[in-house]
Each structure stands twice: as structure tokens, then as C-alpha cells.
Design an enzyme around this catalytic site. Sequence first.
Site, PDB file in Angstrom:
ATOM      1  N   HIS A 204      36.116  36.270  14.395  1.00 18.04           N
ATOM      2  CA  HIS A 204      36.754  36.888  15.510  1.00 18.04           C
ATOM      3  C   HIS A 204      38.177  35.707  16.040  1.00 18.04           C
ATOM      4  CE1 HIS A 204      35.022  32.066  15.629  1.00 18.04           C
ATOM      5  NE2 HIS A 204      35.481  32.567  16.537  1.00 18.04           N
TER       6      HIS A 204
HETATM    7  N1  UDP Z   1      26.840  31.569  14.672  1.00 21.04           N
HETATM    8  C1  UDP Z   1      25.492  32.235  14.447  1.00 21.04           C
HETATM    9  N2  UDP Z   1      25.333  33.530  14.607  1.00 21.04           N
HETATM   10  C2  UDP Z   1      26.326  34.442  14.242  1.00 21.04           C
HETATM   11  C3  UDP Z   1      27.764  33.593  14.068  1.00 21.04           C
HETATM   12  C4  UDP Z   1      27.660  32.312  14.166  1.00 21.04           C
HETATM   13  O1  UDP Z   1      24.839  31.662  15.445  1.00 21.04           O
HETATM   14  O2  UDP Z   1      26.026  35.284  13.949  1.00 21.04           O
HETATM   15  C5  UDP Z   1      26.815  29.904  14.463  1.00 21.04           C
HETATM   16  C6  UDP Z   1      27.541  29.709  13.177  1.00 21.04           C
HETATM   17  O3  UDP Z   1      26.232  28.859  12.542  1.00 21.04           O
HETATM   18  C7  UDP Z   1      28.574  28.048  14.031  1.00 21.04           C
HETATM   19  C8  UDP Z   1      28.673  29.010  15.632  1.00 21.04           C
HETATM   20  O4  UDP Z   1      27.848  30.118  15.718  1.00 21.04           O
HETATM   21  O5  UDP Z   1      26.951  27.148  13.963  1.00 21.04           O
HETATM   22  C9  UDP Z   1      30.215  28.631  14.805  1.00 21.04           C
HETATM   23  O6  UDP Z   1      30.686  29.748  15.920  1.00 21.04           O
HETATM   24  P1  UDP Z   1      32.270  30.604  16.039  1.00 21.04           P
HETATM   25  O7  UDP Z   1      32.064  30.617  14.929  1.00 21.04           O
HETATM   26  O8  UDP Z   1      31.617  31.281  17.478  1.00 21.04           O
HETATM   27  O9  UDP Z   1      32.959  29.490  17.042  1.00 21.04           O
HETATM   28  P2  UDP Z   1      33.965  28.877  16.119  1.00 21.04           P
HETATM   29  O10 UDP Z   1      33.264  27.185  15.573  1.00 21.04           O
HETATM   30  O11 UDP Z   1      35.370  28.901  15.123  1.00 21.04           O
HETATM   31  O12 UDP Z   1      34.119  27.523  16.830  1.00 21.04           O
END
Ligand code: UDP
Length: 363
Positions: A204
Site C-alpha cells: 500500500h
Molecule cells: N493487517 C491486517 N490485515 C491485513 C493486512 C495487515 O490485520 O489484511 C495488520 C498487520 O498484521 C499489521 C498491521 O495491519 O499489524 C499493519 O498495517 P499496515 O500495513 O496498514 O500499516 P503500516 O504498518 O505499514 O503502517
Amino acid sequence: MKKILTCVGTRPNLIKITQLDRWFAEYPQVQHALLHTGQHYDDKMNDIFFRELGIRRPDVHLHIPAGTQVQVISAIMTEFEKYITANRPDLVMVPGDVNSTFACAFVAQRHGIPVAHIESGLRSFDMTMPEEANRILVDALADLFFITEESGRINLLKEGKPEEKMVFTGNTMIDSLVAFMPVIEKSTVRQQLGLHKYYLLTFHRPVNVDEPKQLTLLCEIIRHISQRAQVVFPVHPRTRLRIQEFGINSLLASPNIILTEPFGYLDFIHLAKYAMAVITDSGGVQEETTYMGVPCITVRPSTERPVTVTEGTNTLARLHQDEILSLLTDIENGNYKKGNIPKLWDGFASKRLVEAAVRFVTA
Ligand code: UDP
């Protein structure tokens, strides 16, 4: 009574705070409140985490509408200012690096309310990432720095932050993993999707999905990966929009590519645990895979969580077919590093964090 307010806005924020109330319950002399900005609002990116992870209803919800980044940040600032003017807390805690984190930290600081940053000091040194600006700005405003890995402490020291305001808490996201692992194990999502050997993907970040050239290349690489094993790809709303906008849906049309809505946390972590590898550009997923010892390929030029590479199971890769496929060959052949769990990623980071926050407001 002293009041501590934690501000969340997005999926990764929610996953970082699930265990706070469990430890705040040990300090009845302090009142802990939860504020939600509403930055993520749909069921799959928000409501499901409240249902699954037993997070209590926010004490206050700002219901910020979607918009450009500046519209969202300024709307949060305006509404949050109204709230804290009427309900002044003694400490505002903000997790992570999203726009809500920055907006709430800024308003609190302007009102002379101390700010604690959960997951402080992480740096990708890549200012094209909006999150990097948020991390630097929030740390510039913070009075208390909760640190998840050694690089955070070193970065903050280099930026001249006083060591006595830093608390090496460990990783509160891992607390959620530890707390929910018995339920995660029970997920039947693999049977439901008919999975055997599979790779799990999440993408994303603007660098990978916002430009037609990059996203087309990514989809082509995914097709190649799907010739080796099944691919499960829960598509983030931002990425889904871009795939539609660029008219490249057909590139992912293959029986071996399972496109889904984002999963709830329990199913997602279950899938990550049993995947051959996870291929991602997420921040948090790099840490979760390191904790579980699952190979992770992070398709980004840099990471703000270097311990996942130096100690864990993470490897950075360019958006380059040969580079990614060659890593998958190593993984398939058992030639990939096994990794270790970083210091204090032990399920008790929230306990240490709450202790320090309570000490701060009651000192
Ligand atoms: N996650 C989730 N479902 C999904 C994809 C990711 O629950 O289909 C969780 C993942 O386990 C992690 C979090 O979302 O705990 C990460 O979020 P994201 O990748 O959106 O944000 P970032 O960490 O990149 O800021």
C-alpha cells in the site's frame, strides 16, 4: 485524578494499543481515555479490530471525513483542539507515524500538554515517505519517548534528545501477537481459502502503488510468484483504487492469485504464520514476521525498523523481478536466514510503557 489520553486513527495504531488497558487497570489512580480520529473508518480497516481484539469503544470519536492529507490533518487538529480544551489530559500518547499521530501531537504540544510517542525514534531516512516526516515531527514535539528497538534510541540521541526521557519499552505490537496467539492458531482461514503452499502479500505504500509504471511492474512480478505457489493478496483500499484507476485488474486474474479484502487481524496473522514467506511494503508486518520467524521480503528502498533485517527474518528488495524471485528460491530451498527475536519483544512492552506513563503523570 490524573488523566492520560491515547489517540488512534488507523489500523496499525489499533494493533499497537490493544494491551494498554489491561495494564492501566493496575493503576486506579490514573484515568486512561481513548480517542479515535476516524482516519480509517471502514469495517475491514477499523471496526473489525474493535470486535476481534476487544478494544473498548473510544471515549471520543472525532469522525474526521476522508480528504487530502492536509485536509485530514487540519480537520483532526481543529476537532482535537476543541476536545482537549474542554477535557484537558495530563499526558497525550500517540502511537506510530500516521497523520493522526502528528496532528494530535502538534495540538497537545501547542496547548502545553506533554506528549508521549509510542514507537519513537524509528527512521527510514527517506523523506519521500509521509510517515518519515510524521516520525521526525512527532519526536520533535514529544516529552517522553517509548522505544521499540535499539536504532530508535541511537537516532534520538543523535538528534539531541535527552536519554532520561527515553524508555526502552519493547514492541507493543508484539504484545498483541502474544496475547492473541491462542485465538490466532484457531483461525480456519487456510481451509476456507483452500491454501496449501502459499505466499502472503500486502502492498500500500505510495512508492509502489501510486505510479502506473511501478504498480504494473508489481502486478507482473506477482504473476511470476503465482507460478511457484499460491498467492494470497489482501488488497488495501488505496491499492484497490489504483488498480482500478490504472485499468490493470486483468494482470492479477489467475486461479493461483487469491485477491481478497483486507483480513481481520486474527486471520491475517494466522496466514502470515503459515506462509512460505510474506512479501510486503508494510511497516508492522516486518516486525510480526520477525517475531514469528517467517521470511519477509520488504519491497522498499529502506526500512525504519532495521532490527528486522539485522536480527530478524526481513530482507529489503527493490521492485525488481529477478531480485525478488531469487530470494524466493533461497526461501524455497531452505537457504534463508532464520532470525532471532529482538530485545524486549516479549509481550510485556505495554506493561513497561504504562508503568512509565503513570510515573510521568504522578511524579
Ligand atoms: N493487517 C491486517 N490485515 C491485513 C493486512 C495487515 O490485520 O489484511 C495488520 C498487520 O498484521 C499489521 C498491521 O495491519 O499489524 C499493519 O498495517 P499496515 O500495513 O496498514 O500499516 P503500516 O504498518 O505499514 O503502517
